[in-house]
Scaffold this active site. Structure first.
Site, short mmCIF file in Angstrom:
data_model
loop_
_atom_site.label_atom_id
_atom_site.label_comp_id
_atom_site.label_asym_id
_atom_site.label_seq_id
_atom_site.Cartn_x
_atom_site.Cartn_y
_atom_site.Cartn_z
N GLU A 41 0.86 -1.18 0.00
CA GLU A 41 0.00 0.00 0.00
C GLU A 41 0.90 1.23 0.00
O GLU A 41 1.66 1.44 0.95
CB GLU A 41 -0.90 0.01 1.24
CG GLU A 41 -1.72 1.28 1.39
CD GLU A 41 -2.40 1.41 2.74
OE1 GLU A 41 -2.77 2.54 3.12
OE2 GLU A 41 -2.55 0.37 3.43
N ARG A 45 0.26 10.40 0.81
CA ARG A 45 0.66 11.43 1.78
C ARG A 45 1.81 12.30 1.29
O ARG A 45 2.27 13.18 2.03
CB ARG A 45 1.05 10.77 3.11
CG ARG A 45 -0.08 9.96 3.74
CD ARG A 45 0.40 9.29 5.02
NE ARG A 45 -0.53 8.26 5.45
CZ ARG A 45 -0.30 7.43 6.47
NH1 ARG A 45 0.84 7.52 7.14
NH2 ARG A 45 -1.19 6.51 6.80
N THR A 69 -4.71 5.85 1.84
CA THR A 69 -5.13 7.17 2.33
C THR A 69 -5.96 7.90 1.28
O THR A 69 -5.84 9.11 1.08
CB THR A 69 -3.94 8.03 2.77
OG1 THR A 69 -2.93 7.22 3.36
CG2 THR A 69 -4.38 9.05 3.82
N LYS A 129 -11.00 -2.34 6.26
CA LYS A 129 -9.84 -1.95 7.04
C LYS A 129 -10.32 -1.58 8.45
O LYS A 129 -11.27 -0.80 8.60
CB LYS A 129 -9.15 -0.76 6.39
CG LYS A 129 -8.02 -0.15 7.20
CD LYS A 129 -7.40 1.02 6.44
CE LYS A 129 -6.30 1.70 7.21
NZ LYS A 129 -5.64 2.78 6.44
#
Length: 217
Positions: A41, A45, A69, A129
């Protein structure tokens, strides 16, 4: 659209990668693959995250890259164009679910509470998740969720380390775990790719131990 079960099972420890430089992202991916980890993953960011996803997809063989994210619907299409095979979000909104469905991006949406699990299930998701796992109650909370939600499986992330990952992986409703310990900041800063390969190998050994023991109820 749910993230395929085989992607999560192929982890079952999925490294959460934050890379400031595209070249570092490619080197990290190669180091992880060398250690037997083929699903990663890469989070959004950093400013070059999409470029990094694209570069890994084009330059590294035997790896499945997910975009982490994802918090805005517009990011879904951008991640798909970059080559992401799945998306990971810390939460879920109707707009984000609609964008993922429209674009055909398998999504692993984040939940923390029973109500959020129910909302995600109503949106068609069975694989979720669990975030932030440690602060949300850890393995005990996941055990509690298994009662009212026997049809749901989870990927706990947030506070998961090599020392406690086995506690999560031993649960019947846990498909995999996500963790940043495979890609420590210090190793990235020092370009210590062998360390990342070693940590990846250790995570695979943990996975084999868990798979041999079988999940607990």
């Amino acid at each position: 659209m749910n993230v395929p079960a085989e992607i999560l099972a192929d982890g079952p420890v999925i490294p959460v990668v934050v890379a400031e430089h595209v070249s570092d992202a490619v080197a990290i991916a190669r180091a992880l693959v060398a250690g037997g980890v083929r699903v990663i993953e890469l989070t959004l960011r950093t400013e070059r995250a999409l470029d990094a996803i694209r570069a890994i997809t084009e330059q590294v063989e035997d790896v499945t890259v997910g975009a982490g994210t994802i918090t805005r619907p517009a990011e879904v299409e951008l991640c798909m164009r970059a080559g992401a095979k799945f998306g990971v979000s810390p939460g879920l909104t109707p707009a984000l679910a609609d964008a993922a469905t429209f674009n055909g991006l398998p999504l692993l949406p984040g939940v923390m509470t029973p109500s959020e699990v129910m909302l995600a299930r109503d949106a068609g998701y069975q694989r979720l998740k669990f975030f932030p796992a440690h602060l949300a109650g850890g393995p005990s909370m996941l055990t509690a969720l298994s009662g009212p939600f026997p049809d749901m499986t989870f990927c706990p992330t947030g506070g998961v380390t090599i020392s406690n990952a086995g506690e999560y992986l031993a649960l019947a409703n846990v498909a995999c775990v996500g963790g940043s310990w495979l890609v420590p900041r210090e190793a990235i800063a020092n370009r210590d790719w062998p360390q990342i390969t070693r940590l990846a190998s250790e995570s695979r050994a943990l996975a084999r131990k868990w798979q041999a023991a079988g999940p607990s109820p």
